[in-house]
Design a protein around this motif. Structure first.
Motif, PDB file in Angstrom:
ATOM      1  N   ARG A  41      53.738  37.592  51.941  1.00 18.17           N
ATOM      2  CA  ARG A  41      53.931  37.360  50.200  1.00 18.17           C
ATOM      3  C   ARG A  41      55.171  37.262  49.868  1.00 18.17           C
ATOM      4  NH1 ARG A  41      49.830  37.777  47.175  1.00 18.17           N
ATOM      5  NH2 ARG A  41      47.532  38.269  48.154  1.00 18.17           N
ATOM      6  N   GLY A  42      55.386  36.578  48.877  1.00 16.85           N
ATOM      7  CA  GLY A  42      56.646  36.554  48.134  1.00 16.85           C
ATOM      8  C   GLY A  42      57.615  35.175  48.389  1.00 16.85           C
ATOM      9  N   ILE A  70      56.705  31.959  47.778  1.00 14.50           N
ATOM     10  CA  ILE A  70      55.855  30.976  47.027  1.00 14.50           C
ATOM     11  C   ILE A  70      56.965  30.197  46.313  1.00 14.50           C
ATOM     12  CG2 ILE A  70      54.613  30.322  45.031  1.00 14.50           C
ATOM     13  CD1 ILE A  70      52.114  32.187  45.955  1.00 14.50           C
ATOM     14  N   HIS A  81      49.703  22.516  46.240  1.00  9.53           N
ATOM     15  CA  HIS A  81      49.469  23.078  45.163  1.00  9.53           C
ATOM     16  C   HIS A  81      50.681  22.486  44.148  1.00  9.53           C
ATOM     17  CE1 HIS A  81      48.609  26.747  42.285  1.00  9.53           C
ATOM     18  NE2 HIS A  81      49.458  25.846  41.704  1.00  9.53           N
ATOM     19  N   PHE A 120      45.173  21.618  38.347  1.00 12.89           N
ATOM     20  CA  PHE A 120      45.024  22.432  36.736  1.00 12.89           C
ATOM     21  C   PHE A 120      45.054  21.322  35.863  1.00 12.89           C
ATOM     22  CE2 PHE A 120      45.881  26.438  39.671  1.00 12.89           C
ATOM     23  CZ  PHE A 120      44.649  26.837  39.156  1.00 12.89           C
ATOM     24  N   PHE A 162      39.604  28.180  41.609  1.00  9.16           N
ATOM     25  CA  PHE A 162      40.038  28.779  40.500  1.00  9.16           C
ATOM     26  C   PHE A 162      39.950  28.025  39.197  1.00  9.16           C
ATOM     27  CE2 PHE A 162      43.145  31.769  38.087  1.00  9.16           C
ATOM     28  CZ  PHE A 162      42.439  32.695  38.439  1.00  9.16           C
ATOM     29  N   ASP A 182      39.721  30.353  46.718  1.00  4.17           N
ATOM     30  CA  ASP A 182      41.164  30.764  46.520  1.00  4.17           C
ATOM     31  C   ASP A 182      40.930  32.225  46.565  1.00  4.17           C
ATOM     32  OD1 ASP A 182      43.691  31.128  46.299  1.00  4.17           O
ATOM     33  OD2 ASP A 182      43.677  29.939  44.756  1.00  4.17           O
ATOM     34  N   PHE A 206      43.432  34.657  46.871  1.00  2.00           N
ATOM     35  CA  PHE A 206      44.678  34.741  46.853  1.00  2.00           C
ATOM     36  C   PHE A 206      44.941  36.389  46.766  1.00  2.00           C
ATOM     37  CE2 PHE A 206      44.975  35.685  42.178  1.00  2.00           C
ATOM     38  CZ  PHE A 206      43.914  34.927  41.643  1.00  2.00           C
ATOM     39  N   THR A 207      43.957  37.093  46.607  1.00  2.00           N
ATOM     40  CA  THR A 207      44.143  38.735  46.775  1.00  2.00           C
ATOM     41  C   THR A 207      43.066  39.078  47.533  1.00  2.00           C
ATOM     42  OG1 THR A 207      42.717  38.965  44.938  1.00  2.00           O
ATOM     43  CG2 THR A 207      44.954  38.879  44.138  1.00  2.00           C
ATOM     44  N   GLU A 254      53.952  39.051  41.765  1.00  2.00           N
ATOM     45  CA  GLU A 254      53.495  37.795  41.067  1.00  2.00           C
ATOM     46  C   GLU A 254      52.499  36.926  41.754  1.00  2.00           C
ATOM     47  OE1 GLU A 254      56.697  35.469  39.842  1.00  2.00           O
ATOM     48  OE2 GLU A 254      57.592  36.813  38.650  1.00  2.00           O
ATOM     49  N   GLU A 255      52.345  37.244  42.897  1.00  2.00           N
ATOM     50  CA  GLU A 255      51.427  36.562  44.029  1.00  2.00           C
ATOM     51  C   GLU A 255      49.846  37.092  43.667  1.00  2.00           C
ATOM     52  OE1 GLU A 255      52.579  35.277  47.838  1.00  2.00           O
ATOM     53  OE2 GLU A 255      54.620  35.015  47.220  1.00  2.00           O
ATOM     54  N   ARG A 256      49.782  38.106  43.208  1.00  2.00           N
ATOM     55  CA  ARG A 256      48.526  38.550  42.653  1.00  2.00           C
ATOM     56  C   ARG A 256      47.972  37.843  41.496  1.00  2.00           C
ATOM     57  NH1 ARG A 256      45.732  43.203  44.723  1.00  2.00           N
ATOM     58  NH2 ARG A 256      44.363  42.750  42.965  1.00  2.00           N
ATOM     59  N   HIS A 294      47.419  34.304  39.308  1.00  2.00           N
ATOM     60  CA  HIS A 294      47.527  32.943  39.931  1.00  2.00           C
ATOM     61  C   HIS A 294      48.349  32.270  39.259  1.00  2.00           C
ATOM     62  CE1 HIS A 294      45.687  29.383  41.509  1.00  2.00           C
ATOM     63  NE2 HIS A 294      45.195  30.048  42.514  1.00  2.00           N
TER      64      HIS A 294
END
Lengths: 279, 382
Positions: free
Chosen positions: A93-94, A96, A153, A178, A200, A230, A232-233, B332-334, B336
């Motif tokens: 994570r982190g 992106i 994305h 989106f 989402f 998704d 994502f968590t 921030e990745e939590r 969306h």
């Protein structure tokens, strides 16, 4: 390429199609095109528990990627017929926002592509201002060499750039960018190898009814839309079944054939050319 | 209590835009109008009856738990626990009960659209009080004091309709809780001095609080959600706070709240709304369930926030310093990445985090009204 006028005309015609199709008997299978099983989720769920969640939700297939690909590998090993492994350019994570400028990401991708089998690269976050950078360019080259789907994305500009770099690319546009149907439709019209997932997104349906603009898009591009949760968590793993049920609910507002396409047939058709990579 | 109050501040150095944002957090208190969905809102007899009900343990199946068990007047109307314990431990933190009349939605998940409906929730939940409509109605009919209080509040003796009596108890409790409005805080004095161009008044506001306020309305963008005089926009947000209740069980937050709202017979769209015009029901009529609601929780107001630790929906942050650290290092990745991010990792220094806390401490009312509560409720009927 489909023009905006033709898109809107098709939309109007589609809105007049005869009544809603209802799923009968067993719940409609779902091809969930947007699952992540990143390290923090894998700390809470074993692979067998995660697979059990996917099966209980009635998923036919799940396109799975992870930040740190151990989770994806474990899920694929546990349920190779269910889990379609996709390689994310993130080791944890982190990354992106940083991966596009990190050359070591290329080493990571090359190593994982050499050691394991994949159907896709992604989901990656890539925007128009970044597509000319060396790392994403190299990632797209690797996807071409290994005949992999790209799960992007991205904004519309980045999607255009991906096809400019690799005209034969096959791209799954995460979250339908989106953006609204009046942008999604022309993009799907412009790129024959572009699919889109609705992860989402909620605008397309509420209370079991499909929005008219989206209904038009689904009819005009009936082979190119699919759904996704998704995760994502880690918490969202416990939302997969609910998302599948919600999806089945609004799909009943569409003709049965179209509903089945969006639910799973489009995903199956999209991924079929890439399944050979798993053998 | 107000750690930064003593230090005098240097001359005002806010920009015109910052001043504009600051002024929107007042004046305090705003006018509070009676709730049209509650026919006894603002009525003294109902307020007195509601006060008695608030401390009434027989409204729990064990006879040992009252509203005041988790909302203790001596602890700023909360209990200081991460997750409260009624008859059993519950999933969420008990918020302090004040300024409720300004809310749009109630509960961390907004499963209730009125204060009177919110007051019914613990009476229905076996983990909290669980007495239910039948038990509550029997108690009110059979107890001379409560029956008298009901008659004074509603103008008639409790009838045969259990559900009606039950809802009326929620309305009496609402009438009481609406009166709980926080007093003026040091921030209000500063804000009003700013409004009237009173340089001396502005200068009395502590320097650290000023710096924290600048972060709050500026770089932190806190005011986007913590908006207006009550410091809340009344809606819901995903603040990147984990929402597992226990391994394998998740609190769905607003997503679950909307689903509950739609199943509830006690909403502004139902038969218990006393307002035939349904003038406050538009929000309920138009609310939509969205995928993004999963993991969202109500944005709490910040008045008296320094007195209501621990924080977040399940009390996961022990102190305001912890809250400041959470937003400073938010994952921030939590959150969306759909459209423009509202929350961003702030990477605040230790001093900046302390300044933010110093500002939040100036939202504490200068004269808490703890002693105003009459615990026995005997003022109702003797």
């Amino acid at each position: 390429m489909i023009s905006r006028r033709r898109f809107l005309a098709t939309s109007t015609a589609a809105a007049l199609l005869p009544g809603a199709a209802r799923a009968a008997g067993a719940p409609m299978p779902i091809f969930d095109a947007h699952i992540h099983f990143s390290h923090d989720a894998a700390e809470r769920l074993s692979a067998s528990e995660a697979v059990a969640i996917l099966r209980k939700a009635g998923l036919k297939r799940a396109l799975v990627s992870s930040s740190g690909d151990a989770g994806t590998r474990a899920l694929h090993a546990a349920a190779p017929g269910l889990v379609l492994p996709s390689l994310r350019p993130y080791r944890r994570r982190g990354e992106i926002n940083s991966w596009v400028d990190d050359p070591s990401v290329v080493d990571f991708l090359e190593d994982r592509l050499m050691r394991f089998r994949w159907v896709a690269v992604g989901e990656f976050h890539l925007y128009a201002a970044q597509t000319d950078k060396a790392v994403p360019r190299r990632m797209i080259e690797l996807a071409r060499r290994h005949n992999l789907l790209l799960h992007a994305h991205s904004d519309a500009g980045a999607v255009d750039d991906i096809f400019a770099q690799w005209p034969e690319a096959r791209v799954l546009w995460a979250h339908a960018g989106f953006v609204d149907p009046d942008i999604v439709g022309p993009m799907l019209g412009k790129h024959a190898n572009l699919w889109t997932d609705l992860a989402f997104r909620s605008e397309h349906a509420h209370d079991g009814r499909v929005d008219d603009d989206w209904r038009g898009l689904f009819a005009a591009f009936s082979d190119r839309v699919m759904v996704g949760t998704d995760t994502f968590t880690p918490e969202r793993w416990h939302y997969i079944a609910e998302h599948a049920d919600w999806t089945r609910q609004w799909l009943t507002d569409l003709p049965r054939g179209l509903a089945e396409k969006i639910a799973w047939r489009n995903g199956e058709a999209m991924i079929r050319p890439h399944l050979a990579q798993l053998r | 209590m107000l750690s930064g109050i003593a230090a005098p501040a240097p001359a005002l150095d806010f920009t015109a835009e910052e001043e504009r944002r600051i002024l929107r957090h007042g004046p305090w208190p705003p006018a509070l109008l009676p709730d049209p969905s509650n026919r006894v809102s603002g009525k003294p007899a109902a307020i007195a009856f509601g006060r008695a009900l608030f401390f009434e343990p027989r409204l729990s199946t064990s006879g040992a738990v009252s509203c005041a068990t988790c909302h203790r007047p001596d602890r700023t109307w909360t209990d200081g626990l991460p997750r409260s314990r009624g008859q059993r431990i519950v999933d969420r933190n008990a918020p302090g009960l004040f300024n409720l009349g300004f809310n749009r939605w109630f509960g961390w998940d907004g499963a209730q659209d009125s204060l009177w409906a919110q007051n019914l929730r613990p009476l229905l939940d076996a983990r909290e009080m669980g007495v239910g409509p039948g038990g509550a109605a029997r108690l009110v009919r059979s107890d001379r004091r409560l029956s008298c209080g009901y008659r004074r509040a509603f103008g008639a003796a409790p009838g045969a309709d259990d559900a009606r009596i039950f809802v009326d108890l929620g309305k009496a409790l609402a009438a009481f809780l609406e009166t709980r409005v926080t007093g003026r805080a040091p921030f209000d004095d500063f804000r009003d001095a700013l409004a009237r161009g009173d340089a001396a008044g502005r200068a009395r506001y502590p320097a650290a609080a000023k710096r924290g306020l600048r972060l709050f309305v500026g770089r932190g963008n806190c005011t986007f959600c913590h908006f207006g005089p009550a410091f809340t926009n009344g809606e819901f947000a995903d603040a990147g706070v984990p929402h597992f209740v226990e391994p394998g069980r998740v609190d769905p937050g607003r997503h679950g709240g909307i689903r509950k709202l739609r199943r509830s017979p006690y909403t502004l769209l139902g038969r218990f709304n006393d307002d035939a015009r349904r003038s406050t029901a538009a929000k309920t009529r138009h609310v939509r369930l969205r995928q993004s609601n999963f993991g969202e929780f109500r944005v709490p107001g910040l008045r008296n926030v320094a007195l209501t630790a621990p924080y977040m929906h399940a009390g996961s942050h022990e102190t305001l310093a912890d809250v400041a650290r959470h937003y400073s290092t938010i994952d921030e990745e939590r959150l969306h990445a759909a459209g423009e991010r509202i929350l961003r990792r702030l990477d605040l220094s230790a001093r900046q985090r302390a300044d933010l806390v110093a500002f939040l401490e100036t939202l504490t009312e200068k004269e808490p009204r703890r002693q105003s509560v009459e615990k026995t409720g005997n003022a109702v009927c003797r």
